[in-house]
Design a protein around this motif. Sequence first.
Motif, PDB file in Angstrom:
ATOM      1  N   GLN A 234      10.246 -28.745   5.808  1.00  0.00           N
ATOM      2  CA  GLN A 234       8.875 -28.466   6.223  1.00  0.00           C
ATOM      3  C   GLN A 234       8.832 -27.042   6.787  1.00  0.00           C
ATOM      4  OE1 GLN A 234       6.035 -30.255   6.280  1.00  0.00           O
ATOM      5  NE2 GLN A 234       6.689 -32.298   5.652  1.00  0.00           N
ATOM      6  N   GLU A 235       7.760 -26.357   6.548  1.00  0.00           N
ATOM      7  CA  GLU A 235       7.612 -25.021   7.121  1.00  0.00           C
ATOM      8  C   GLU A 235       7.764 -25.096   8.639  1.00  0.00           C
ATOM      9  OE1 GLU A 235       3.936 -23.199   6.093  1.00  0.00           O
ATOM     10  OE2 GLU A 235       4.522 -21.219   6.827  1.00  0.00           O
ATOM     11  N   GLY A 236       8.576 -24.219   9.161  1.00  0.00           N
ATOM     12  CA  GLY A 236       8.829 -24.225  10.592  1.00  0.00           C
ATOM     13  C   GLY A 236      10.152 -24.882  10.972  1.00  0.00           C
ATOM     14  N   GLU A 237      10.702 -25.670  10.062  1.00  0.00           N
ATOM     15  CA  GLU A 237      12.005 -26.281  10.322  1.00  0.00           C
ATOM     16  C   GLU A 237      13.117 -25.280  10.056  1.00  0.00           C
ATOM     17  OE1 GLU A 237      11.225 -31.026   9.435  1.00  0.00           O
ATOM     18  OE2 GLU A 237      12.166 -29.785   7.900  1.00  0.00           O
ATOM     19  N   ASP A 238      14.311 -25.611  10.527  1.00  0.00           N
ATOM     20  CA  ASP A 238      15.453 -24.750  10.306  1.00  0.00           C
ATOM     21  C   ASP A 238      16.164 -25.127   9.009  1.00  0.00           C
ATOM     22  OD1 ASP A 238      16.587 -24.427  13.793  1.00  0.00           O
ATOM     23  OD2 ASP A 238      14.777 -23.742  12.754  1.00  0.00           O
ATOM     24  N   PHE A 239      16.975 -24.203   8.516  1.00  0.00           N
ATOM     25  CA  PHE A 239      17.699 -24.409   7.265  1.00  0.00           C
ATOM     26  C   PHE A 239      19.090 -23.802   7.388  1.00  0.00           C
ATOM     27  CE2 PHE A 239      18.865 -24.106   2.870  1.00  0.00           C
ATOM     28  CZ  PHE A 239      19.300 -22.804   2.637  1.00  0.00           C
ATOM     29  N   THR A 240      20.080 -24.497   6.844  1.00  0.00           N
ATOM     30  CA  THR A 240      21.446 -23.971   6.862  1.00  0.00           C
ATOM     31  C   THR A 240      22.123 -24.246   5.526  1.00  0.00           C
ATOM     32  OG1 THR A 240      21.627 -24.449   9.235  1.00  0.00           O
ATOM     33  CG2 THR A 240      23.656 -23.927   8.063  1.00  0.00           C
ATOM     34  N   THR A 241      22.842 -23.272   5.023  1.00  0.00           N
ATOM     35  CA  THR A 241      23.666 -23.440   3.837  1.00  0.00           C
ATOM     36  C   THR A 241      25.086 -23.024   4.183  1.00  0.00           C
ATOM     37  OG1 THR A 241      24.062 -22.735   1.550  1.00  0.00           O
ATOM     38  CG2 THR A 241      22.897 -21.186   2.958  1.00  0.00           C
ATOM     39  N   TYR A 242      26.057 -23.717   3.577  1.00  0.00           N
ATOM     40  CA  TYR A 242      27.452 -23.522   3.941  1.00  0.00           C
ATOM     41  C   TYR A 242      28.287 -23.144   2.710  1.00  0.00           C
ATOM     42  CZ  TYR A 242      25.972 -26.287   7.989  1.00  0.00           C
ATOM     43  OH  TYR A 242      25.316 -26.763   9.091  1.00  0.00           O
ATOM     44  N   CYS A 243      29.259 -22.289   2.931  1.00  0.00           N
ATOM     45  CA  CYS A 243      30.205 -21.929   1.876  1.00  0.00           C
ATOM     46  C   CYS A 243      31.622 -22.140   2.364  1.00  0.00           C
ATOM     47  CB  CYS A 243      30.024 -20.474   1.468  1.00  0.00           C
ATOM     48  SG  CYS A 243      28.661 -20.246   0.340  1.00  0.00           S
ATOM     49  N   ASN A 244      32.455 -22.623   1.448  1.00  0.00           N
ATOM     50  CA  ASN A 244      33.833 -22.954   1.796  1.00  0.00           C
ATOM     51  C   ASN A 244      34.783 -22.482   0.703  1.00  0.00           C
ATOM     52  OD1 ASN A 244      34.969 -24.066   4.062  1.00  0.00           O
ATOM     53  ND2 ASN A 244      35.306 -26.047   3.102  1.00  0.00           N
ATOM     54  N   SER A 245      35.888 -21.908   1.138  1.00  0.00           N
ATOM     55  CA  SER A 245      36.922 -21.480   0.193  1.00  0.00           C
ATOM     56  C   SER A 245      38.246 -22.129   0.595  1.00  0.00           C
ATOM     57  CB  SER A 245      37.047 -19.954   0.227  1.00  0.00           C
ATOM     58  OG  SER A 245      38.225 -19.538  -0.420  1.00  0.00           O
ATOM     59  N   SER A 246      39.072 -22.418  -0.383  1.00  0.00           N
ATOM     60  CA  SER A 246      40.376 -23.018  -0.083  1.00  0.00           C
ATOM     61  C   SER A 246      41.383 -21.956   0.356  1.00  0.00           C
ATOM     62  CB  SER A 246      40.910 -23.779  -1.299  1.00  0.00           C
ATOM     63  OG  SER A 246      41.017 -22.911  -2.408  1.00  0.00           O
TER      64      SER A 246
END
Lengths: 117, 110
Positions: free
Chosen positions: B14-26
Amino acid sequence: KAGVTQTPRYLIKTRGQQVTLSCSPISGHRSVSWYQQTPGQGLQFLFEYFSETQRNKGNFPGRFSGRQFSNSRSEMNVSTLELGDSALYLCASSRETGAGSGANVLTFGAGSRLTVL
Amino acid sequence: GQQVMQIPQYQHVQEGEDFTTYCNSSTTLSNIQWYKQRPGGHPVFLIQLVKSGEVKKQKRLTFQFGEAKKNSSLHITATQTTDVGTYFCAGDFGNEKLTFGTGTRLTIIP
């Protein structure tokens, strides 16, 4: 300064034909990389050229080839086109390679959208 | 092989909510970069992280690089419709080739 220029922007080919895409990097940028982008596969690395030499190559068949000219402009060629080659082909240039220095930050062109019928 | 895993693949907020994306490497990364691609557009560079534990902010965007230099995150506070797009991380393993994550497509519900 001018950005990365790719031509043509759109093209339609039929199976079995070949296609050549062109990329003019930002002035002063010596490295040019090519990526294939499809909805299901994300950004797939094709190859990277630096000073007219291919420095890295992705996992694509030999039908995909490229070259870089002395003015850093680059072309990529796809021969014997298949339906699965339909994609957005992105070219990106960077000042020069060199981990951690910011020199490998990519500036992308708008892409060439290839449709194979 | 050297891969960068990115999650989630899609995120609807929803507009106004927070967002997070994650990246992982071995394996340890030399540095990591983040790019944003608007719908119909091409990837545009956002930021590069080089140091272990590094945190950088750009207005509502916060980027982190893990202590072991194997993971990274992008957090957007109070999302706006202009944040719509796909966010990619790209890892540099020190072999002069960036390896892109699969991207997180962010859509905003007004």
